[in-house]
Each structure stands twice: as structure tokens, then as C-alpha cells.
Design a protein around this motif. Structure first.
Motif, PDB file in Angstrom:
ATOM      1  N   ILE A 353      48.724  38.614  16.892  1.00 18.12           N
ATOM      2  CA  ILE A 353      48.525  38.130  18.250  1.00 18.12           C
ATOM      3  C   ILE A 353      47.526  39.000  18.996  1.00 18.12           C
ATOM      4  CG2 ILE A 353      50.432  39.451  19.225  1.00 18.12           C
ATOM      5  CD1 ILE A 353      49.387  35.870  20.194  1.00 18.12           C
ATOM      6  N   VAL A 354      47.382  40.255  18.569  1.00 21.64           N
ATOM      7  CA  VAL A 354      46.403  41.150  19.202  1.00 21.64           C
ATOM      8  C   VAL A 354      45.009  40.550  19.090  1.00 21.64           C
ATOM      9  CG1 VAL A 354      45.407  43.458  19.183  1.00 21.64           C
ATOM     10  CG2 VAL A 354      47.838  43.150  18.659  1.00 21.64           C
ATOM     11  N   VAL A 355      44.684  40.059  17.911  1.00 22.47           N
ATOM     12  CA  VAL A 355      43.364  39.462  17.695  1.00 22.47           C
ATOM     13  C   VAL A 355      43.204  38.205  18.534  1.00 22.47           C
ATOM     14  CG1 VAL A 355      41.826  38.437  15.982  1.00 22.47           C
ATOM     15  CG2 VAL A 355      43.276  40.390  15.357  1.00 22.47           C
ATOM     16  N   ALA A 356      44.223  37.353  18.512  1.00 26.50           N
ATOM     17  CA  ALA A 356      44.117  36.059  19.184  1.00 26.50           C
ATOM     18  C   ALA A 356      43.982  36.203  20.689  1.00 26.50           C
ATOM     19  CB  ALA A 356      45.341  35.205  18.842  1.00 26.50           C
ATOM     20  N   VAL A 357      44.780  37.070  21.307  1.00 25.21           N
ATOM     21  CA  VAL A 357      44.771  37.168  22.759  1.00 25.21           C
ATOM     22  C   VAL A 357      43.494  37.822  23.255  1.00 25.21           C
ATOM     23  CG1 VAL A 357      45.956  39.411  22.955  1.00 25.21           C
ATOM     24  CG2 VAL A 357      46.221  37.704  24.766  1.00 25.21           C
ATOM     25  N   GLN A 358      42.981  38.785  22.508  1.00 28.57           N
ATOM     26  CA  GLN A 358      41.708  39.390  22.897  1.00 28.57           C
ATOM     27  C   GLN A 358      40.573  38.374  22.830  1.00 28.57           C
ATOM     28  OE1 GLN A 358      42.076  44.152  21.850  1.00 28.57           O
ATOM     29  NE2 GLN A 358      40.964  42.827  20.470  1.00 28.57           N
ATOM     30  N   ARG A 359      40.594  37.557  21.788  1.00 28.76           N
ATOM     31  CA  ARG A 359      39.550  36.547  21.630  1.00 28.76           C
ATOM     32  C   ARG A 359      39.662  35.480  22.709  1.00 28.76           C
ATOM     33  NH1 ARG A 359      36.459  35.112  17.032  1.00 28.76           N
ATOM     34  NH2 ARG A 359      35.592  33.010  17.179  1.00 28.76           N
ATOM     35  N   GLU A 360      40.901  35.156  23.087  1.00 29.86           N
ATOM     36  CA  GLU A 360      41.118  34.112  24.088  1.00 29.86           C
ATOM     37  C   GLU A 360      40.639  34.540  25.471  1.00 29.86           C
ATOM     38  OE1 GLU A 360      42.195  30.599  25.842  1.00 29.86           O
ATOM     39  OE2 GLU A 360      42.253  31.036  23.691  1.00 29.86           O
ATOM     40  N   LEU A 361      40.957  35.782  25.863  1.00 28.77           N
ATOM     41  CA  LEU A 361      40.656  36.233  27.221  1.00 28.77           C
ATOM     42  C   LEU A 361      39.375  37.048  27.322  1.00 28.77           C
ATOM     43  CD1 LEU A 361      44.151  37.331  28.584  1.00 28.77           C
ATOM     44  CD2 LEU A 361      43.031  35.118  28.737  1.00 28.77           C
ATOM     45  N   GLY A 362      38.959  37.617  26.214  1.00 24.95           N
ATOM     46  CA  GLY A 362      37.807  38.501  26.281  1.00 24.95           C
ATOM     47  C   GLY A 362      38.121  39.825  26.927  1.00 24.95           C
ATOM     48  N   VAL A 363      39.407  40.187  26.999  1.00 26.24           N
ATOM     49  CA  VAL A 363      39.824  41.481  27.546  1.00 26.24           C
ATOM     50  C   VAL A 363      40.638  42.207  26.483  1.00 26.24           C
ATOM     51  CG1 VAL A 363      39.832  40.653  29.924  1.00 26.24           C
ATOM     52  CG2 VAL A 363      41.925  40.537  28.577  1.00 26.24           C
ATOM     53  N   PRO A 364      40.651  43.529  26.524  1.00 26.56           N
ATOM     54  CA  PRO A 364      41.296  44.287  25.451  1.00 26.56           C
ATOM     55  C   PRO A 364      42.803  44.413  25.617  1.00 26.56           C
ATOM     56  CG  PRO A 364      40.315  45.790  27.013  1.00 26.56           C
ATOM     57  CD  PRO A 364      39.950  44.408  27.480  1.00 26.56           C
ATOM     58  N   VAL A 365      43.475  44.570  24.480  1.00 26.15           N
ATOM     59  CA  VAL A 365      44.855  45.037  24.489  1.00 26.15           C
ATOM     60  C   VAL A 365      44.798  46.546  24.716  1.00 26.15           C
ATOM     61  CG1 VAL A 365      46.934  45.398  23.109  1.00 26.15           C
ATOM     62  CG2 VAL A 365      45.718  43.214  23.001  1.00 26.15           C
ATOM     63  N   LYS A 366      45.402  47.001  25.809  1.00 25.06           N
ATOM     64  CA  LYS A 366      45.300  48.413  26.166  1.00 25.06           C
ATOM     65  C   LYS A 366      46.551  49.213  25.815  1.00 25.06           C
ATOM     66  CE  LYS A 366      41.798  48.011  29.763  1.00 25.06           C
ATOM     67  NZ  LYS A 366      41.363  48.465  31.110  1.00 25.06           N
ATOM     68  N   LEU A 367      47.705  48.551  25.821  1.00 24.08           N
ATOM     69  CA  LEU A 367      48.960  49.246  25.539  1.00 24.08           C
ATOM     70  C   LEU A 367      49.836  48.362  24.672  1.00 24.08           C
ATOM     71  CD1 LEU A 367      49.684  50.462  29.184  1.00 24.08           C
ATOM     72  CD2 LEU A 367      49.039  51.962  27.291  1.00 24.08           C
ATOM     73  N   VAL A 368      50.654  48.987  23.843  1.00 15.95           N
ATOM     74  CA  VAL A 368      51.614  48.247  23.022  1.00 15.95           C
ATOM     75  C   VAL A 368      52.976  48.921  23.124  1.00 15.95           C
ATOM     76  CG1 VAL A 368      49.984  47.256  21.382  1.00 15.95           C
ATOM     77  CG2 VAL A 368      50.848  49.562  20.987  1.00 15.95           C
TER      78      VAL A 368
END
Length: 391
Positions: A353-368
Motif C-alpha cells: 500500500i506504500v507504493v500505491a498511496v504514494q503514486r495516487e497522491l504524489g506525496v510521500p509516506v513519512k511515518l509508519v
């Protein structure tokens, strides 16, 4: 005549003797003296009585006693504040939890790519594995195509070489070039940085705000929390507890009050206290409720009266898969999301999901978020993340 006189005298004498006998009282029998009554034992003591029987020996005066030294009033013990763990390398330390995802994603891919023959069927299975991990259809097709080309060009079947190629492609899919830093530094003009945290109910949003406060405290930042989720008193209580554990104040309002007003008060308090950053928690908005999303936009506009909001972090549950992408779209349209926080990433095969959400929004995953511990929130590092997935 003489006889009569003698009789009268005799009667008078007898009367006098009888009268004297009647006048003299009878002598009473003397009773033995009653024993003394003891106050406090034989009867309840009254005024002037001693409670106990007086002692025969003389009592000592007050000066004869050894008195204990006089002490001041007892002070209440000071509560010890918790010291959060250092942030540097936290994701590496949590690799064991993250590696639980590798059974489906990491091991599955390595098993497929280690076959003697990489035919069309095998590559389709590789695609299916990535799609099930919520990487997304388009990103999966692009990743597999690149990997097929590199394996074919190199002509390798060595498991270690294939693993190295897979790692490189997965890291590239995570867009390591994106800026994942949190903008939480105090502005030169004296205004604290403002971080607005949004997300739907059940994603762990309020807990994430509390854990993020710990991250910032571990970096020696002064933090003020704003409990703008006024619809649930439990949310404000929970956030206050998180803050108290690390000595961070929480600004809250009445239950059912205006969330924007609470956010404004938190910013004002942070400015007066010369804090570095103000973290504002918001209600768990339902993405299909337009009115609630408009209200969330109002909170952001009120905060922007003092300057731009530095971060808008969207908290997503990693286990929700494609539903998380729908939430991401709606929130991004309402408040212009600048970063993603993925929670519940431990023990799930949905790491893609990290890949998908970054591609969808164009914003980074910053915290997990990788667990339920107080310090299980970690900055996202693409390389460490992939290494954990591949074991």
C-alpha cells in the motif's frame, strides 16, 4: 385523802420514766466503710476525675521525654516523565515486526524468482503476488516489466542476484527521492510550526498524534497538543494522557464545541509558550460526509490566519487496502495532504500500500506504525522497509 395523793404521785413518776425512754433514740449499728470508687473502671469519669487510676509513682515532666525532631510537611512525589526512545534507526530496530509481512510478499516473490524456468506463468504469479500486497495494478505491471527485462539481459538464475534485482526495483517503486522530512521547526518570526493530523475513525489517528509528540520530544522539541476532536470526550482524554506522559500540555475545549476554535486556541497557546510545534488532532471524519469534510477545511483555514500550515498528515490503516486510497483522495481534496502515516503495518501482508498511496497522491509516506508500543512510530525509510520485507 392521803391515800389518794400517794397514788397520784406514783402515777406521775411512772409517766415521766416512760416519756424519757421514748425520747432517747436507739443506737444505730455502724456499717463498714464502702470501698473507694475508681473513675474509668467502676464508673464513667466526670469533670475533675482522672480517666485512669492515679499512679503511686510521680510522673515525669514533658522535659524528661526525648522528642523526635520536627519535620516539615511531606512533599508529594514528583511524577517521573517518560523519555522516548531515540528516533534514529527506529525502523531498523523494528524490522522483526515488519518482517512478518514477508511470508506473502517477500518470500513469495523470492520463491517464484528462484525457479529454474521463469516462464510467462511464473511472471503472472509474480504480478498476482504484488497485487495481493496492494501495490496496485499499474505500479505492479511497471515493476514486473522492468524486472523481467533486467533478468533477461543478465541471464541470471542465481537467487542472490535475483534478490538484489528485486530489492532495487522495490526501492525504486517506493520513490526514495521524495522528501520525507517533517517540517516541525519554529519559524524565524517566532511562530511555531503547525501540524494538522486527519483521518477516519479507527485508523489510530489520536494515538498517532500522541506517538508523534513523543518523536518530537525525543528530538528536544517543545510541543503543544490541540484536542480538536470535540465530538468524543474520550479522544481529548486520550490525547491529554499521551501528553502528560512526556510533559507536553494539551489544549482542549468543551465537548461538542467548535473544533476550529480549539485549534486556534492551541496555536495561540503554542505561540505564547514559544513552542516549536503545535500538533492538532481532528475528529475522525467519514469521507462520504461532505459537511464534515467542509468543517475540517474550516479548521485548516482558521489555523492559516497566523501563517501556512506546515504539515497535513493523513493517517491510513495499512490493512484497509484499496479503501485507504479512496480515503486518501477525498482528504487530499479537502485539506491538501502533505504526508502519509501508515498505521498497523505490523503483521500484515499489505505492505505494498506504500507504493500505491504514494503514486495516487504524489506525496510521500513519512511515518509508519509498526505496533502498539508507545515508541513504535518510525520515520519511513524505503531501503530499510524493503530489507525487512525480503528478510
Amino acid at each position: 385523802m392521803l391515800t389518794v395523793i400517794l397514788v397520784a404521785v406514783a402515777v406521775l413518776v411512772v409517766a415521766v420514766v416512760l416519756g424519757a425512754t421514748l425520747v432517747v433514740p436507739r443506737r444505730r449499728r455502724t456499717l463498714p466503710p464502702a470501698p473507694p470508687q475508681r473513675p474509668g473502671l467502676d464508673y464513667a469519669p466526670g469533670v475533675g476525675d482522672d480517666v485512669t487510676v492515679p499512679r503511686d509513682t510521680p510522673t515525669r515532666t514533658l522535659e524528661d521525654h526525648d522528642l523526635p525532631p520536627v519535620e516539615g510537611p511531606a512533599e508529594a512525589p514528583t511524577a517521573l516523565l517518560e523519555r522516548p526512545e531515540p528516533v534514529a534507526g527506529r525502523l531498523t530496530r523494528l524490522r522483526e515486526r515488519l518482517s512478518r509481512s514477508q511470508s506473502t510478499l517477500g518470500r513469495g516473490l523470492l520463491a517464484l524468482l528462484s525457479r529454474d524456468t521463469l516462464d510467462e506463468e511464473t511472471w503472472e504469479e509474480v504480478e498476482d503476488t504484488l497485487i495481493r500486497a496492494d501495490v496496485g495494478v499499474t505500479p505492479t505491471q511497471e515493476l514486473v516489466e522492468r524486472l523481467r527485462t533486467r533478468v533477461r539481459v543478465l541471464g541470471t538464475r542465481d537467487p542472490e542476484q535475483v534478490k538484489a534485482l528485486l530489492r532495487e526495483e522495490l526501492v525504486a517503486a517506493l520513490a526514495p527521492e521524495l522528501d520525507r522530512s517533517l517540517h516541525t521547526s519554529r519559524h524565524p518570526e517566532g511562530r511555531p510550526a503547525v501540524v494538522l493530523v486527519v483521518g477516519v475513525n479507527g485508523t489510530g489517528k489520536t494515538t498517532t498524534v500522541g506517538k508523534l509528540a513523543r518523536v518530537l520530544v525525543s528530538e528536544d522539541r517543545d510541543v503543544v497538543l490541540g484536542a480538536a476532536d470535540t465530538f468524543r470526550a474520550a479522544a481529548a482524554d486520550q490525547l491529554t494522557t499521551w501528553g502528560d506522559r512526556v510533559g507536553v500540555p494539551t489544549v482542549r475545549g468543551p465537548e461538542g464545541g467548535d473544533p476550529a476554535s480549539v485549534a486556534f486556541d492551541a496555536l495561540k497557546a503554542g505561540t505564547e509558550a514559544e513552542a516549536d510545534v503545535v500538533l492538532v488532532d481532528t475528529a475522525g471524519r467519514l469521507q462520504n460526509k461532505v459537511g464534515l469534510m467542509d468543517e475540517l477545511g474550516k479548521v485548516k483555514r482558521v489555523l492559516e490566519r497566523g501563517g501556512p500550515v506546515d504539515e497535513v498528515l493523513l493517517v491510513l490503516d495499512a490493512t484497509t487496502g484499496q479503501n485507504g486510497l479512496i480515503q486518501a483522495r477525498v482528504f487530499s481534496e479537502a485539506v491538501d495532504v502533505t504526508g502519509i502515516v501508515l498505521t498497523k503495518l505490523d503483521g500484515t501482508a499489505k505492505g505494498g500500500i506504500v507504493v500505491a498511496v504514494q503514486r495516487e497522491l504524489g506525496v510521500p509516506v513519512k511515518l509508519v506504525g509498526l505496533g502498539e508500543g508507545a515508541d513504535d512510530l518510525a520515520p519511513f525509510e524505503p531501503g530499510a522497509f524493503v530489507d525487512a520485507l525480503l528478510g
